[in-house]
Design an enzyme around this catalytic site. Structure first.
Site, PDB file in Angstrom:
ATOM      1  N   CYS A  60      -6.638  -9.442   7.796  1.00 11.80           N
ATOM      2  CA  CYS A  60      -6.569  -8.138   7.126  1.00 11.80           C
ATOM      3  C   CYS A  60      -6.540  -8.236   5.608  1.00 11.80           C
ATOM      4  O   CYS A  60      -6.692  -7.238   4.907  1.00 11.80           O
ATOM      5  CB  CYS A  60      -5.347  -7.363   7.613  1.00 11.80           C
ATOM      6  SG  CYS A  60      -3.779  -8.182   7.293  1.00 11.80           S
ATOM      7  N   HIS A 114       4.109  -2.448   6.109  1.00 11.50           N
ATOM      8  CA  HIS A 114       4.213  -1.732   7.381  1.00 11.50           C
ATOM      9  C   HIS A 114       4.206  -2.740   8.530  1.00 11.50           C
ATOM     10  O   HIS A 114       3.737  -3.876   8.377  1.00 11.50           O
ATOM     11  CB  HIS A 114       3.057  -0.746   7.558  1.00 11.50           C
ATOM     12  CG  HIS A 114       3.094   0.401   6.598  1.00 11.50           C
ATOM     13  ND1 HIS A 114       2.569   0.316   5.331  1.00 11.50           N
ATOM     14  CD2 HIS A 114       3.606   1.665   6.726  1.00 11.50           C
ATOM     15  CE1 HIS A 114       2.756   1.481   4.709  1.00 11.50           C
ATOM     16  NE2 HIS A 114       3.363   2.308   5.525  1.00 11.50           N
ATOM     17  N   ASP A 151      -0.021  -4.776  16.766  1.00 11.08           N
ATOM     18  CA  ASP A 151      -1.239  -5.518  17.118  1.00 11.08           C
ATOM     19  C   ASP A 151      -1.152  -6.985  16.734  1.00 11.08           C
ATOM     20  O   ASP A 151      -2.152  -7.633  16.470  1.00 11.08           O
ATOM     21  CB  ASP A 151      -2.459  -4.871  16.439  1.00 11.08           C
ATOM     22  CG  ASP A 151      -2.338  -4.810  14.909  1.00 11.08           C
ATOM     23  OD1 ASP A 151      -1.345  -5.335  14.365  1.00 11.08           O
ATOM     24  OD2 ASP A 151      -3.234  -4.240  14.263  1.00 11.08           O
ATOM     25  N   CYS A 153       2.809  -6.501   8.191  1.00 17.73           N
ATOM     26  CA  CYS A 153       1.776  -6.588   7.158  1.00 17.73           C
ATOM     27  C   CYS A 153       2.426  -6.266   5.812  1.00 17.73           C
ATOM     28  O   CYS A 153       2.734  -5.095   5.523  1.00 17.73           O
ATOM     29  CB  CYS A 153       0.657  -5.602   7.478  1.00 17.73           C
ATOM     30  SG  CYS A 153      -0.732  -5.682   6.338  1.00 17.73           S
ATOM     31  N   HIS A 203       9.843  -0.890  -1.161  1.00 18.05           N
ATOM     32  CA  HIS A 203       8.782  -0.830  -0.154  1.00 18.05           C
ATOM     33  C   HIS A 203       8.153  -2.215  -0.026  1.00 18.05           C
ATOM     34  O   HIS A 203       7.794  -2.847  -1.022  1.00 18.05           O
ATOM     35  CB  HIS A 203       7.717   0.179  -0.581  1.00 18.05           C
ATOM     36  CG  HIS A 203       6.497   0.177   0.289  1.00 18.05           C
ATOM     37  ND1 HIS A 203       6.495   0.710   1.561  1.00 18.05           N
ATOM     38  CD2 HIS A 203       5.237  -0.288   0.060  1.00 18.05           C
ATOM     39  CE1 HIS A 203       5.285   0.566   2.084  1.00 18.05           C
ATOM     40  NE2 HIS A 203       4.503  -0.027   1.198  1.00 18.05           N
ATOM     41  N   ARG A 208       2.944  -7.189  14.050  1.00 17.70           N
ATOM     42  CA  ARG A 208       2.341  -7.713  12.808  1.00 17.70           C
ATOM     43  C   ARG A 208       3.016  -7.032  11.628  1.00 17.70           C
ATOM     44  O   ARG A 208       2.804  -5.850  11.358  1.00 17.70           O
ATOM     45  CB  ARG A 208       0.841  -7.444  12.769  1.00 17.70           C
ATOM     46  CG  ARG A 208       0.190  -7.785  11.417  1.00 17.70           C
ATOM     47  CD  ARG A 208      -1.326  -7.699  11.469  1.00 17.70           C
ATOM     48  NE  ARG A 208      -1.811  -6.357  11.797  1.00 17.70           N
ATOM     49  CZ  ARG A 208      -2.216  -5.463  10.881  1.00 17.70           C
ATOM     50  NH1 ARG A 208      -2.162  -5.753   9.592  1.00 17.70           N
ATOM     51  NH2 ARG A 208      -2.644  -4.265  11.271  1.00 17.70           N
TER      52      ARG A 208
END
Length: 318
Positions: free
Chosen positions: A235, A275, A279, A290, A272, A288
């Site tokens: 990704c 997320h 998957d 990410c 932050h 995952r």
């Protein structure tokens, strides 16, 4: 042979005292129960009647080489109002008083030093009223009270919020000085951590980093992830199957940009991070995480001792 010790804490309603310790590295078991009183094998109703001398408590079995007692005590302070001697939040009376029950002289020393440090910190305007007492017989609570935060997740969240505990913890322990951070952070770091931004894929520092080490919160320095759980998700962002210590991250519903996602934030700094998606590799839990490189700092394995993260070297020996 694996090192095992026991810690016992009373922090008001024991429903809320399991989740902060459960699933953390080095923690084998967290049991809800009763201690400190004079009645053997009391029931929940007996304890609630305030005639047994017992308080609601949790007993934690842990490996001190992975989860030092000092850190358990610090976690305990972060769940309670230590200035309240007559109960906790909406729960009033003897069963909900707070205490650290020590099992040996070393635990007593650590608890007393930690209490003194908290008192001197000025975090609370009132005196610290939590007692430090020798451990007494511990009686396991009824099965319905075990792992309540998992068995009755919806009611548990409503209760923790409604009781005032959740807001108290955020108000006293989550740090977010926006103006100071604007001066300290680089533009991309500020955009990601303070404005919930996302850095470009394949054009960030750690997406293809394969070196052994740990990833820490850029602001608080708390350990978030390690190279042991990192994988190539294709990704363009650093992806992990799980955090090192779930206590240091929080997950929130994110409905921005017309999507329904689960946001991941740093618990202490409220920054932050990214997320989490369902998957990931199924053989490793199917998640995952990410993350944004700009929200983290990477510490190579051979620099961890020098940087003060020696206790996390166990990650690379298992």
């Amino acid at each position: 042979m694996t090192n095992r010790e026991v810690a016992t804490f009373a922090g008001g309603c024991f429903w809320c005292m399991v989740e902060p310790f459960d699933k953390r590295p080095g923690v084998y078991e967290v049991i809800s129960g009763y201690t400190g009183g004079h009645v053997e094998n009391p029931s929940y109703e007996q304890v609630a009647s305030q005639t047994t001398g017992h308080v609601e408590a949790v007993q934690i079995t842990f490996d001190p080489t992975k989860m030092p007692y000092e850190e358990l005590v610090q976690t305990f302070w972060q769940q309670i109002d230590p200035t309240d001697a007559t109960g906790q939040f909406n729960d009033r009376g003897e069963p909900y008083q707070t205490a650290i029950f020590y099992h040996n002289e070393e635990q007593k020393r650590i608890a007393e030093q930690s209490k003194e440090k908290l008192e001197k910190s000025g975090k609370f305007s009132k005196s610290i009223r939590t007692k430090i007492l020798p451990a007494q017989p511990f009686y396991k609570a009824e099965e319905g009270h075990q792992d309540y935060y998992k068995k009755q997740a919806f009611h548990y969240k409503l209760y923790k919020k409604g009781s005032g505990r959740e807001d108290f913890i955020k108000r006293h322990w989550e740090k977010n000085n926006t103006e100071d951070r604007r001066k300290q952070l680089k533009p991309m770091e500020y955009y990601v951590t303070q404005e919930n931004g996302t850095e470009p894929p394949f054009k960030n520092e750690y997406w293809d980093n394969e070196e052994e080490g740990i990833y820490v919160d850029l602001i608080s320095g708390k350990v978030l992830f390690s190279s042991k759980e990192k994988f190539d998700a294709g990704c363009g962002w650093p992806s992990f199957t799980k955090p090192v210590d779930p206590y240091h991250v929080t997950e929130r519903l994110d409905t921005t940009h017309g999507m329904i996602r689960t946001e991941v934030r740093s618990k202490e700094s409220d920054a932050h991070l990214g997320h989490v998606f369902p998957d990931g590799p199924k053989e490793h839990g199917g998640l995952r995480y990410c993350m944004n490189s700009a929200a983290m700092r990477f510490i190579p394995k051979d620099q961890m001792r020098k940087e003060g993260y020696e206790k996390y070297l166990y990650i690379f020996t298992e």
